[in-house]
Write an enzyme that holds these catalytic residues in place. Sequence first.
Site, mmCIF file in Angstrom:
data_model
loop_
_atom_site.group_PDB
_atom_site.id
_atom_site.type_symbol
_atom_site.label_atom_id
_atom_site.label_comp_id
_atom_site.label_asym_id
_atom_site.label_seq_id
_atom_site.Cartn_x
_atom_site.Cartn_y
_atom_site.Cartn_z
ATOM 1 C CB SER A 176 -0.965 0.001 1.192
ATOM 2 O OG SER A 176 -1.889 -1.034 1.039
ATOM 3 C CE LYS A 189 -9.164 -6.008 5.052
ATOM 4 N NZ LYS A 189 -9.419 -6.549 3.717
ATOM 5 C CG ASP A 194 -11.217 -5.330 0.564
ATOM 6 O OD1 ASP A 194 -10.223 -4.761 0.068
ATOM 7 O OD2 ASP A 194 -11.211 -5.806 1.712
#
Length: 274
Positions: free
Chosen positions: A18, A67, A105
């Site tokens: 990332s 998450k 996502d």
Amino acid sequence: MTEYRLGVIGDPIDHSLSPQIHNLFAEQTNLKIDYQPYRVLSENLNSFVKDFFESGGDGLNVTLPHKVQCSQIATSTSPIVDIIGAANTLKSAKRSKDIFAESTDGNGLIQDLQEKSKIGSANILILGAGGSALSIIPSIADCLPKNILLDNRSQEKIQPLIERFNNLTINNSIIDNIDHFEDDIDIVINATSAGFSGAFNWYRDLNLSKKTFFYDLSYTKDNSKTPFLNWAIQYSDNYSDGFGMLINQAALSYELWTGIMPGTTINKSDLIND
Ligand code: NDP
């Protein structure tokens, strides 16, 4: 020029691409960013996120295993986060206590997959019933496929997954028992971690043909195939790994933070060799 203070949190975090991806986006869009990887332990997550935003942070990406917890820390959530109970992106106005949680996502997958295969009216088989399967189902359903079929090694995990979608009309098109499904399967998505420690194999025969498109959420960092794709090529030459999903989900996070959607034409070699 405003500098955006950004980062990615997870444990482990060393493997994350990332920072390189977002720095490429910043170069491309002429914005100044400071994007750092942070290894954060679960017990420190709440205080880390709170401090990051209260001290002027603008946005965080969230990876495993945080998450679910991050979707609960947020003070407001997107409709998709409400459904799946997990977030991969957090955003806050400078020094605010309000934190917004989003999951990019599923739409990241769709942006990549729809360039490669037709999703509307397709029979789509998802292998796996873990967090990533859950996170992609609402976005796939939005594309109005003919059927979404689910299969998982542990069959007992399929029904609870479907129950999460009970209040959505898409429930009508989710099929949990593929044994009697005789129509062609157009797309197979691998949302398992099977193959991480050896060759990929599925435990039962699937109704696949050379027209089937195979998509692996996992990706390699070079031109080699993932174990799932090495298994898939016995059926078909139409396949892709999940590198494009990785780029697209990152681009959607970047857009959420900055208001600018970056270009997503990025090669693996742009990231790995710098
Ligand atoms: P989870 O741990 O939540 O789920 C793992 C899934 O894999 C379960 O369905 C599990 O089945 C199945 N599985 C594990 N080992 C085997 C095996 N040997 N044979 C058959 N099935 C197996 O993982 P996630 O859903 O979070 O992640 C899955 C994959 O998706 C990972 O590889 C991850 O890297 C990738 N991913 C890629 C993204 C991208 O941007 N490209 C984004 C998010 C995820 P069971 O229930 O029986 O244990």
